[in-house]
Design a protein around this motif. Structure first.
Motif, PDB file in Angstrom:
ATOM      1  N   UNK A  14       0.835  -1.202   0.000  1.00  0.00           N
ATOM      2  CA  UNK A  14       0.000   0.000   0.000  1.00  0.00           C
ATOM      3  C   UNK A  14       0.873   1.257   0.000  1.00  0.00           C
ATOM      4  N   UNK A  15       1.719   1.433  -1.020  1.00  0.00           N
ATOM      5  CA  UNK A  15       2.709   2.520  -0.999  1.00  0.00           C
ATOM      6  C   UNK A  15       2.110   3.916  -0.938  1.00  0.00           C
ATOM      7  N   UNK A  16       0.944   4.129  -1.518  1.00  0.00           N
ATOM      8  CA  UNK A  16       0.366   5.472  -1.562  1.00  0.00           C
ATOM      9  C   UNK A  16      -0.589   5.748  -0.407  1.00  0.00           C
ATOM     10  N   UNK A  17      -0.856   4.739   0.420  1.00  0.00           N
ATOM     11  CA  UNK A  17      -1.766   4.934   1.557  1.00  0.00           C
ATOM     12  C   UNK A  17      -1.082   5.762   2.633  1.00  0.00           C
ATOM     13  N   UNK A  18      -1.840   6.620   3.350  1.00  0.00           N
ATOM     14  CA  UNK A  18      -1.222   7.420   4.408  1.00  0.00           C
ATOM     15  C   UNK A  18      -0.833   6.557   5.600  1.00  0.00           C
ATOM     16  N   UNK A  19       0.388   6.747   6.080  1.00  0.00           N
ATOM     17  CA  UNK A  19       0.866   6.045   7.273  1.00  0.00           C
ATOM     18  C   UNK A  19       0.872   6.961   8.479  1.00  0.00           C
ATOM     19  N   UNK A  20       1.215   8.231   8.277  1.00  0.00           N
ATOM     20  CA  UNK A  20       1.312   9.211   9.352  1.00  0.00           C
ATOM     21  C   UNK A  20       0.695  10.515   8.873  1.00  0.00           C
ATOM     22  N   UNK A  21      -0.163  11.107   9.694  1.00  0.00           N
ATOM     23  CA  UNK A  21      -0.697  12.436   9.410  1.00  0.00           C
ATOM     24  C   UNK A  21      -0.374  13.307  10.607  1.00  0.00           C
ATOM     25  N   UNK A  22       0.413  14.313  10.356  1.00  0.00           N
ATOM     26  CA  UNK A  22       0.848  15.232  11.410  1.00  0.00           C
ATOM     27  C   UNK A  22       0.073  16.528  11.289  1.00  0.00           C
ATOM     28  N   UNK A  23      -0.479  16.994  12.407  1.00  0.00           N
ATOM     29  CA  UNK A  23      -1.336  18.170  12.387  1.00  0.00           C
ATOM     30  C   UNK A  23      -0.558  19.439  12.694  1.00  0.00           C
ATOM     31  N   UNK A  31       1.024  17.585   7.431  1.00  0.00           N
ATOM     32  CA  UNK A  31       2.007  16.751   6.725  1.00  0.00           C
ATOM     33  C   UNK A  31       1.494  15.320   6.681  1.00  0.00           C
ATOM     34  N   UNK A  32       1.499  14.733   5.497  1.00  0.00           N
ATOM     35  CA  UNK A  32       1.097  13.341   5.336  1.00  0.00           C
ATOM     36  C   UNK A  32       2.294  12.537   4.836  1.00  0.00           C
ATOM     37  N   UNK A  33       2.584  11.465   5.521  1.00  0.00           N
ATOM     38  CA  UNK A  33       3.671  10.556   5.142  1.00  0.00           C
ATOM     39  C   UNK A  33       3.032   9.255   4.675  1.00  0.00           C
ATOM     40  N   UNK A  34       3.304   8.848   3.444  1.00  0.00           N
ATOM     41  CA  UNK A  34       2.695   7.620   2.929  1.00  0.00           C
ATOM     42  C   UNK A  34       3.601   6.424   3.224  1.00  0.00           C
ATOM     43  N   UNK A  35       3.088   5.234   2.889  1.00  0.00           N
ATOM     44  CA  UNK A  35       3.848   4.027   3.174  1.00  0.00           C
ATOM     45  C   UNK A  35       5.081   3.884   2.281  1.00  0.00           C
ATOM     46  N   UNK A  36       5.112   4.580   1.152  1.00  0.00           N
ATOM     47  CA  UNK A  36       6.332   4.593   0.341  1.00  0.00           C
ATOM     48  C   UNK A  36       7.474   5.250   1.113  1.00  0.00           C
ATOM     49  N   UNK A  37       7.153   6.295   1.881  1.00  0.00           N
ATOM     50  CA  UNK A  37       8.178   6.944   2.703  1.00  0.00           C
ATOM     51  C   UNK A  37       8.625   6.034   3.847  1.00  0.00           C
ATOM     52  N   UNK A  38       7.707   5.236   4.361  1.00  0.00           N
ATOM     53  CA  UNK A  38       8.078   4.242   5.373  1.00  0.00           C
ATOM     54  C   UNK A  38       9.090   3.259   4.777  1.00  0.00           C
ATOM     55  N   UNK A  39       8.828   2.810   3.550  1.00  0.00           N
ATOM     56  CA  UNK A  39       9.747   1.902   2.869  1.00  0.00           C
ATOM     57  C   UNK A  39      11.122   2.535   2.710  1.00  0.00           C
ATOM     58  N   UNK A  40      11.165   3.793   2.313  1.00  0.00           N
ATOM     59  CA  UNK A  40      12.465   4.466   2.109  1.00  0.00           C
ATOM     60  C   UNK A  40      13.245   4.563   3.418  1.00  0.00           C
TER      61      UNK A  40
END
Length: 465
Positions: A14-23, A31-40
């Protein structure tokens, strides 16, 4: 399997799904961090920085943020053992902590520092420590005694997460409002959520902003301490949060007042869980949250929980008169204590030091720490029982009780209270009639004093005398 391998496999699906949303400060998603960023982040860790060996102890100083999560995953993926540190720990205190843990590396404000050699932790050149495949270190709360560093190995983390989610039921459709300090809550929370593809909502300000983020991002789960729920409920409009399915309460005991206020504000009952850093999340009140909000519920399927008396004999029966020390056996028990070094006991169970009892439904109720027991004229009771009665008063925000020596009775209870904002201090003469409805005479404190605020541990627990 290492936990970052599990998270990477989830992220790949799920690379494009949001993993972290910071308010931002107003609760608007910033700021939204997707699962692709988790992979990186995990791939950066696998590449391994020069000088990092598997099992090196690596401190990470910071506050709740998406950056903290990404950096923590990078450290764990490198094979190093993560030791999260609150951003409030600075200067000489930070240096003393780094020396106590004998850190090999420290990451602060995004900068990696390779620290000078400071010795081993196990007396054998760290060979025993490294053989555990250590992945995480956290100190116990230290509310009643000196805190101890708890070491979790890779397999313990994976086993613990699998067992806990049989109760939590976190999945890819969940959005979890995160209110606990990441420096103290990481395994059966941040790592668990990411391993199961959920999205973590990270507020950066107070309760109004957290409520706004939960509303805008459609939170399905809240995971917080009673102190956080008290703040969320204060000033909240009744009626509940649309889409919210569970509100888990952990880190400290839940009071009736907070449970009722949160129930009205959130629209669902709080689900109290028994969280123990040495053992994971062995019990959750999944079936009786509405009718028994103060219970931590029944043991999860993979755990055994029983009670024993001071001689180590199992305590049979049900009800408060059949209380004993809570003992736990199950997957993901801790691997070792760091300071002083002590491997986990080979008998495969953990004696918590907490006292509790079971009701006829098999629900576990907490009484308190054995160290918090008071003996008055031969009668035993717990500080927590008295605190719960005092906290029923509408003016009281929090309370702590202790034993005071008495020449004839041995010990008597005394109390300190922290008032709610704008509340006036109760008249001392009003306390005995107020408490007589819930406490026998020997449990009513001989003195109740008002203090500006009660000291707390970093996890929000009231610090004992």
């Amino acid at each position: 399997m290492h936990i970052t391998d599990w998270i990477a496999a989830t992220a790949a699906q799920r690379p494009l799904a949001p993993a972290l949303i910071e308010a931002g400060p107003d609760g608007t998603p910033e700021r939204t961090v997707d699962y692709a960023a988790i992979t990186r982040a995990i791939e950066r860790g696998r590449a391994r920085r020069p000088g990092i060996r598997p099992g090196d102890r690596c401190g990470l100083a910071g506050d709740n943020s998406a950056g903290f999560v990404l950096q923590g995953l990078e450290i764990m993926a490198s094979g190093a053992c993560l030791f999260p540190i609150s951003a409030s720990v600075t200067g000489d205190t930070l240096e003393a902590l780094a020396q106590r843990v004998r850190l090999h590396h420290l990451v602060a404000q995004g900068t990696w520092e390779q620290r000078p050699p400071s010795g081993d932790v196990d007396g054998c050149g760290d060979d025993h420590f490294r053989s555990l495949e250590p992945a995480y270190i956290r100190f116990t709360s230290g509310t009643t005694a000196a805190n101890k560093g708890v070491v979790l190995g890779q397999q313990a983390i994976v086993d613990r997460i699998r067992a806990a989610n049989r109760g939590l039921g976190i999945g890819p459709d969940d959005r979890i409002l995160w209110l606990l300090p990441m420096a103290h809550h990481w395994v059966v929370s941040i790592l668990l959520y990411l391993a199961h593809g959920a999205c973590i909502l990270i507020p950066r300000a107070g309760a109004p902003e957290a409520r706004a983020l939960a509303s805008r991002s459609r939170a399905t789960v809240v995971y917080a301490a009673p102190h956080d729920y008290a703040l969320l409920a204060d000033g909240a409009a009744p009626g509940g949060w649309p889409g919210l399915r569970r509100a888990f309460s952990t880190a400290s005991g839940l009071s009736a007042g907070v449970a009722a206020a949160a129930r009205q504000a959130l629209g669902i009952p709080l689900t109290q869980a028994l969280g123990v850093i040495e053992a994971g999340l062995p019990a959750i009140n999944l079936r009786h949250a509405e009718t028994k909000p103060l219970s931590v519920g029944q043991p999860l399927p993979d755990y055994q929980i029983w009670l024993r008396d001071e001689s180590g004999t199992p305590v049979p029966g049900q009800g408060p008169d059949h209380a004993g020390e809570i003992c736990i056996r199950g997957p993901g028990l801790f691997s070792a204590y760091l300071d002083p070094w002590r491997p986990a006991p080979p008998d495969g169970f953990f004696a918590t030091g907490d006292q509790g009892w079971f009701d006829p439904d098999g629900c576990l109720h907490l009484l308190g720490r054995r160290a918090n027991r008071i003996q008055t004229g031969g009668m035993k009771f717990f500080c927590e029982e008295v605190e719960a009665a005092i906290e029923r008063h509408p003016a009281v925000a929090a309370c702590r009780v202790a034993a005071e020596s008495h020449p004839r009775l041995g010990e008597v209870p005394v109390a300190e209270i922290e008032l709610r904002p704008t509340a006036a201090a109760p008249d001392p003469a009003d306390w005995p009639p107020f408490l007589q409805s819930t406490l026998p005479p020997h449990m009513i404190p001989v003195a109740i004093s008002v203090v500006p605020s009660l000291p707390r541990t970093p996890t929000g627990k009231i610090r004992r005398w």
